[in-house]
Write an enzyme that holds these catalytic residues in place. Structure first.
Site, PDB file in Angstrom:
ATOM      1  N   TYR A 608       0.842  -1.193   0.000  1.00 37.16           N
ATOM      2  CA  TYR A 608       0.000   0.000   0.000  1.00 37.16           C
ATOM      3  C   TYR A 608       0.884   1.253   0.000  1.00 37.16           C
ATOM      4  O   TYR A 608       1.688   1.473   0.921  1.00 37.16           O
ATOM      5  CB  TYR A 608      -0.925   0.027   1.211  1.00 37.16           C
ATOM      6  N   GLU A 861     -20.090   7.873   9.659  1.00 40.87           N
ATOM      7  CA  GLU A 861     -21.202   7.424   8.805  1.00 40.87           C
ATOM      8  C   GLU A 861     -21.182   5.901   8.651  1.00 40.87           C
ATOM      9  O   GLU A 861     -22.224   5.246   8.671  1.00 40.87           O
ATOM     10  CB  GLU A 861     -21.118   8.103   7.432  1.00 40.87           C
TER      11      GLU A 861
END
Length: 895
Positions: A608, A861
């Protein structure tokens, strides 16, 4: 001056190891110990000297009760007395060699004689070698061999102790050929025992099947014809035959009672109180076997004396005492409760020399009997008044005692008892499930503090692993488990379609339909397939927590597959964000927000952002001062790229890269270890054994990781890794990290459907929003990515690939489905992103859903999805499937 005496040799221990016990000696300094040597192939390679001596003595003397022919002085005399067919023709010589039978008889003597102590192997071998035309003894030996191979499943596992071509089926066929050629003859012990071992063979082929029961009835009938059930028939017998006949009689008694209780059948042997008593005296070799056999007989005697078998039959037929009124129910309850206490108090303690096989048989049988009594008692209570909570909770206590005991025994001790043990374990497990369901129907009954979910999982694992697994019983157990709903967990049936619920009910009410429709179910969600293919339902059930999270964040924690590690149901990953598209300050803010929301699982990889993601995550952990034991960190190896200029050995899953790559990742993370290390894609150029050994090296030897798993591997590759690990006694992968979302379901719900039950595999899924597509932010931009989005501003290889393919037909089709999903989300009253995340969390096999975030608000969220799981009712799930398409299950991959 006296010469000092020579010191005596010191014994190493008071008890001999298994190898020395087989050799009938105790270890001393003068004998080389084999305790640390690699276990050799199962089955004796040669006969013991003592056995050979017994064979020679038997050959020189008169025939034993086992044989049926007198020793012949000449070949011509043997030919005259050889058995003949019904037409008077000599019986054809056997097609199975004596050597093949001797090998299997030795395996029987070594492993299964404690289960069926009715055949003297030495005498049978001597009879075969003395007289090749002793066909009845040959038929007995073939039946013993067939039963032994079937019971131990030597055919299936290609056991190295069986090194010729004879199989259990061929031995049974040879036995039948001899039986069909013999005339009626007279009832004798050889024919009786042959019928008994044919029953064992067919019971393994089809438990409770017609042939199995017929051969058992045949053996009992022969015993009655011979008068084994009458004490007067023993008056003139020699001591050896007297003991053998009593032993055979009581083995038939125990076997018939067990079969009758398992398959709800009547019995034909008279009550135990009228049978001749068992004589447990015997040879030195049998001294540690017969006392244990008597304990087993005593359990069934207690059961028979109390007339409990009749009560169980009435309960099975719906004729329990409760049908006669409350008073009768109470009477039955008192009698059954007294019997429960007698069984509980019955001595099952074994002497030090007792066989593990007999220990398993006695203890499992006792616990199973108690469960049967509980079920009969509950059937009376249900039709009268509510049972007390102590009675409702009884199966959980019985199962806990059972697990505590068998944890001290080797698996082979259970497997030696064949399908009978599997049925008994199933009865115990199903009683636990029914107990939990009964508790929930009684509001006043408090839940016991015994972690019944773990008890069920352990019982389920026994069924899944013993003798290769019993898929039919696993399916039935899963159906029972699906009905359980506890305050700490959501029911599996909450998200199963109505069709799957009906099928589950049919399964749990039809115990005699072993595979009723498991391969043809048209279920709408893969969790239903998991339900029927015996996935560990409680291990990963949505909402289950090991304990209440002290910070009151509302986060849910799930076990990582069948391991003991708990991870938050939502994780935070660093792909495409940390160290790449977002600054370090944003990485810190996102990780802190995640931690504050209860997330403890953080995922990254060596590839990554070229290793920068690991660096950024490690810096945040250090800066925020988190305690290492409060968080779960995972990284992945394969792609390399950050570890050197020449990629040749700096990628893949070679031992070199796994060791060097993980060390480099730990340096970047600035950690001493990671909790989970993944194989980031398979490496088909590296032998699987090298991969498995390398991951075990970094776990066991280096201590650089706690667990290892896979990412984007196929089911076959995972099975291969698990199989090699089991074969070598190593740690296998406990988790897979697949790409899984509403638009990509085939692998997780179809290909993997058996891995959850067979290997206890957990899932940490990634890309639940499919790169943000399922959030709905691309609904109005079907042709080009909107400004400011990840695909508009990113500059790595993956983003460039997605940008180049943005707007193609596949993308357009996905956009159309997502637009329809918005209607469902609006109907439920949640955001599209919440719908997509809650749908992934609904799958009971998902341990954690890894999310990404480029700002803290996205983390908040995402966590809201936990509160939306209950809103996805079966009707909503079916509506979603109509939009995205359901997975057609592969019957070959179901249990």
């Amino acid at each position: 001056m006296a010469t000092p005496s020579r010191p005596r040799q010191r014994k190493i221990g008071s008890r001999s190891c298994d190898a020395c016990r087989i050799r009938k000696v105790k270890c001393t300094v003068g004998i080389d110990c084999t305790f640390n040597k690699t276990q050799s192939a199962r089955g004796p390679r040669t006969l013991r000297a003592r056995t050979l001596q017994q064979i020679q003595e038997a050959q020189q003397g008169r025939p034993t009760p086992t044989g049926n022919q007198q020793p012949d002085a000449t070949t011509s005399e043997t030919a005259k007395t050889a058995p003949r067919t019904a037409q008077g023709e000599p019986v054809k010589a056997p097609e199975i060699t004596v050597e093949s039978l001797v090998l299997r008889l030795c395996i029987y003597r070594l492993r299964l004689f404690p289960v069926w102590p009715i055949v003297s192997v030495e005498e049978v071998i001597a009879a075969l070698q003395r007289d090749a035309h002793d066909i009845e003894t040959f038929a007995l030996a073939a039946a013993v061999g067939a039963a032994t191979m079937a019971q131990l499943k030597l055919d299936r596992f290609a056991d190295t102790g069986v090194n010729d071509s004879a199989t259990a089926a061929s031995l049974e066929a040879e036995c039948q050929r001899i039986r069909s050629n013999l005339d009626g003859g007279i009832a004798n012990l050889s024919r009786l025992r042959t019928s008994f071992f044919l029953h064992i063979y067919h019971e393994n082929r089809e438990a409770g099947g017609t042939k199995s029961l017929l051969y058992l009835r045949e053996a009992i009938t022969l015993a009655q014809i011979m008068g084994l059930h009458r004490a007067s028939s023993y008056l003139t017998l020699e001591t050896a035959e007297d003991r053998l006949r009593r032993r055979i009689l009581w083995l038939l008694f125990v076997t018939e009672r067990g079969v009758a209780m398992l398959h709800k059948l009547p019995v034909i042997l008279t009550s135990a109180e009228n049978l001749p008593p068992l004589d447990i005296s015997g040879s030195e070799d049998e001294a540690h076997i017969l006392p244990a056999f008597k304990k087993l007989v005593n359990l069934f005697w207690i059961f028979d004396q109390s007339r409990a078998l009749d009560i169980l039959q009435d309960a099975a037929d719906g004729l329990g005492g409760g049908s006669l009124g409350t008073g009768s129910a109470s009477l039955n309850y008192e009698m059954l409760h007294a019997l429960q206490k007698r069984l509980q108090d019955a001595s099952v303690e074994m002497e030090n020399g007792s066989s593990d096989i007999q220990k398993a048989d006695i203890y499992v049988t006792r616990q199973w009997m108690q469960v049967l009594l509980w079920r009969a008692t509950m059937s009376d209570w249900r039709v009268s008044i509510s049972p007390p909570s102590s009675m409702v909770e009884r199966p959980i206590q019985i199962a806990q005692q059972f697990l505590d005991f068998i944890s001290q025994l080797p698996n082979a001790a259970l497997e030696a008892h064949g399908p009978a043990i599997e049925f008994k374990v199933y009865e115990i497990a199903s009683a636990v499930a029914d107990s939990l369901a009964t508790q929930l129907s009684l509001p006043s009954t408090p839940l016991v503090n015994l972690r019944p979910s773990d008890i069920l999982l352990k019982l389920q694992r026994i069924l899944a692993t013993s003798r290769g697994g019993n898929s039919s019983l696993l399916g039935l157990l899963a159906a029972r488990m699906s009905r359980v709903r506890t305050p700490q967990s959501y029911s599996i049936t909450d998200f199963a379609s109505k069709h799957a619920i009906a099928l589950s009910n049919d399964l749990c009410e039809s115990s005699n339909k072993r595979n009723s429709g498991l391969g043809s179910c048209s279920m709408r969600h893969a969790a239903c397939a998991v339900l029927l293919s015996t996935a560990p339902l409680f291990a990963s059930r949505p909402g289950e927590m090991a304990w209440e999270e002290p910070r009151k964040t509302g986060m849910v924690y799930r076990r990582l597959g069948n391991s003991g590690l708990h991870v938050s149901a939502l994780g935070l990953g660093g792909w495409l964000t940390f160290g790449g598209q977002v600054e370090n300050d944003t990485t810190l803010a996102c990780m802190k927000q995640a931690y504050d929301c209860g997330i403890n699982f953080f995922d990254t990889a060596e590839s990554y952002a070229g290793g920068q993601s690991e660096i950024a995550m490690g810096q945040v952990i250090k800066k925020l001062g988190w305690k290492r034991n409060d968080i779960v960190i995972s990284t992945k190896l394969n792609w390399g790229g950050a570890n050197g200029e020449v990629l040749v050995n700096n990628h893949g899953l070679s031992r070199k890269h796994i060791i060097e790559g993980l060390r480099a990742s730990l340096n970047r993370l600035d950690l001493e270890y990671v909790d989970i290390i993944y194989a980031h894609r398979p490496d088909r150029l590296t032998p699987m054994e090298e991969v498995v050994r390398a991951f075990n090296h970094v776990i066991e030897i280096k201590g650089w990781a706690m667990y290892w798993g896979t990412s984007e591997w196929s089911a076959d590759e995972i099975v291969e890794a698990c199989g090699i690990a089991k074969q070598l006694g190593l740690i296998g992968p406990v988790v897979e990290q697949p790409f899984y979302n509403l638009l990509s379901r085939k692998k997780v719900e179809g290909e993997f459907q058996r891995l959850y039950s067979r290997f206890g595999l957990g899932l940490t899924t990634f890309s639940p929003l499919k790169f943000g597509l399922l959030s709905g932010k691309y609904n109005d931009s079907p042709d080009a990515p909107p400004a400011g989005s990840r695909f508009a501003k990113g500059d790595d290889k993956f983003v460039n690939y997605m940008r180049d393919n943005y707007g193609n037909k596949a993308w357009q089709d996905d956009i159309e489905k997502v637009r329809k999903l918005k209607i469902v989300a609006d109907k439920v009253g949640i955001l599209q992103s919440e719908l997509a995340l809650a749908w992934c969390l609904k799958n009971p096999n998902v341990s954690s859903v890894i999310t990404g975030a480029s700002k803290p608000e996205q983390v908040v969220e995402n966590v809201k999805a936990l509160k939306s799981i209950d809103k996805l009712t079966p009707e909503i799930m079916a509506e979603i499937d109509e939009i995205v398409g359901s997975i057609e299950l592969d019957a070959a991959r179901q249990d």
